[in-house]
Design an enzyme around this catalytic site. Structure first.
Site, PDB file in Angstrom:
ATOM      1  N   HIS A   1      -7.593  -5.165  47.417  1.00 51.66           N
ATOM      2  CA  HIS A   1      -6.472  -4.161  48.837  1.00 51.66           C
ATOM      3  C   HIS A   1      -6.392  -4.310  49.779  1.00 51.66           C
ATOM      4  O   HIS A   1      -4.971  -4.476  50.528  1.00 51.66           O
ATOM      5  CB  HIS A   1      -5.537  -3.411  47.659  1.00 51.66           C
ATOM      6  CG  HIS A   1      -4.747  -4.234  46.319  1.00 51.66           C
ATOM      7  ND1 HIS A   1      -4.389  -3.105  45.396  1.00 51.66           N
ATOM      8  CD2 HIS A   1      -5.286  -4.875  45.370  1.00 51.66           C
ATOM      9  CE1 HIS A   1      -4.059  -3.923  44.340  1.00 51.66           C
ATOM     10  NE2 HIS A   1      -4.713  -5.413  44.304  1.00 51.66           N
TER      11      HIS A   1
ATOM     12  N   HIS B   1      -1.976  -8.479  50.491  1.00 47.69           N
ATOM     13  CA  HIS B   1      -2.509  -7.200  51.338  1.00 47.69           C
ATOM     14  C   HIS B   1      -3.160  -7.540  52.597  1.00 47.69           C
ATOM     15  O   HIS B   1      -3.009  -6.665  52.983  1.00 47.69           O
ATOM     16  CB  HIS B   1      -3.916  -7.428  49.884  1.00 47.69           C
ATOM     17  CG  HIS B   1      -3.248  -6.752  48.829  1.00 47.69           C
ATOM     18  ND1 HIS B   1      -2.424  -6.225  48.303  1.00 47.69           N
ATOM     19  CD2 HIS B   1      -3.406  -7.473  47.512  1.00 47.69           C
ATOM     20  CE1 HIS B   1      -2.335  -5.511  47.552  1.00 47.69           C
ATOM     21  NE2 HIS B   1      -3.057  -7.204  46.754  1.00 47.69           N
TER      22      HIS B   1
END
Ligand code: RB5
Length: 140
Positions: A98, A133
């Site tokens: 992420h 992300h």
């Protein structure tokens, strides 16, 4: 073989040496100190790994101090650095997926050696997920 910058203060020295020995067959380490258990100031070592990444000598690094906190704060002063303090494998996996973390910070007084090794293995082998992300890390 991936080239990684690694640095620590006195609190992280023993773990740094153990990491270098454990991953010697997988990683080429650029050791930016500290080189003993003599008391030093962790910001200098966080900055050294950050600069190695900013200068393009390496793309990723590992930092170790007593808690992992001070040395990760130092590295995160650089806009190009996403240093993640991880205390377990899940944090290491998710920060790669992420946050595309380019520095792994470890607390030698917080986690054991085997946990640190597992965290590093996960950090090294998990790819950034990208997608939504990517927009988020651009805002950091
Ligand atoms: C050094 O004693 C200690 O403060 C340092 O290793 C680190 O834990 C700082 O965040």
């Amino acid at each position: 073989m991936e080239k990684l910058a690694i640095a620590c203060d006195h609190g992280g020295y023993a773990l740094k040496e153990a990491i270098k020995a454990r991953f010697a067959d997988k990683v080429e380490f650029i050791d930016l100190g500290a080189h003993s258990i003599d008391s030093v100031d962790y910001p200098e070592y966080g900055q050294a790994v950050a600069k190695a990444i900013v200068d393009g000598d390496v793309t990723r690094g590992i930092l170790i101090c007593g808690t992992g906190i001070g040395i990760s704060i130092a590295a995160n002063r650089f806009p190009e650095i996403r240093a993640a303090l991880c205390t377990d494998v899940t944090m290491a996996r998710l920060t790669r997926l992420h946050n595309d973390a380019n520095v792994l910070a470890l607390g030698a007084r917080i986690i054991g050696e085997e946990v640190a090794f597992d965290i590093i293995e996960t950090f090294l082998t998990t790819e950034f997920e990208g997608g939504r992300h990517l927009n988020r890390i651009k805002k950091l």
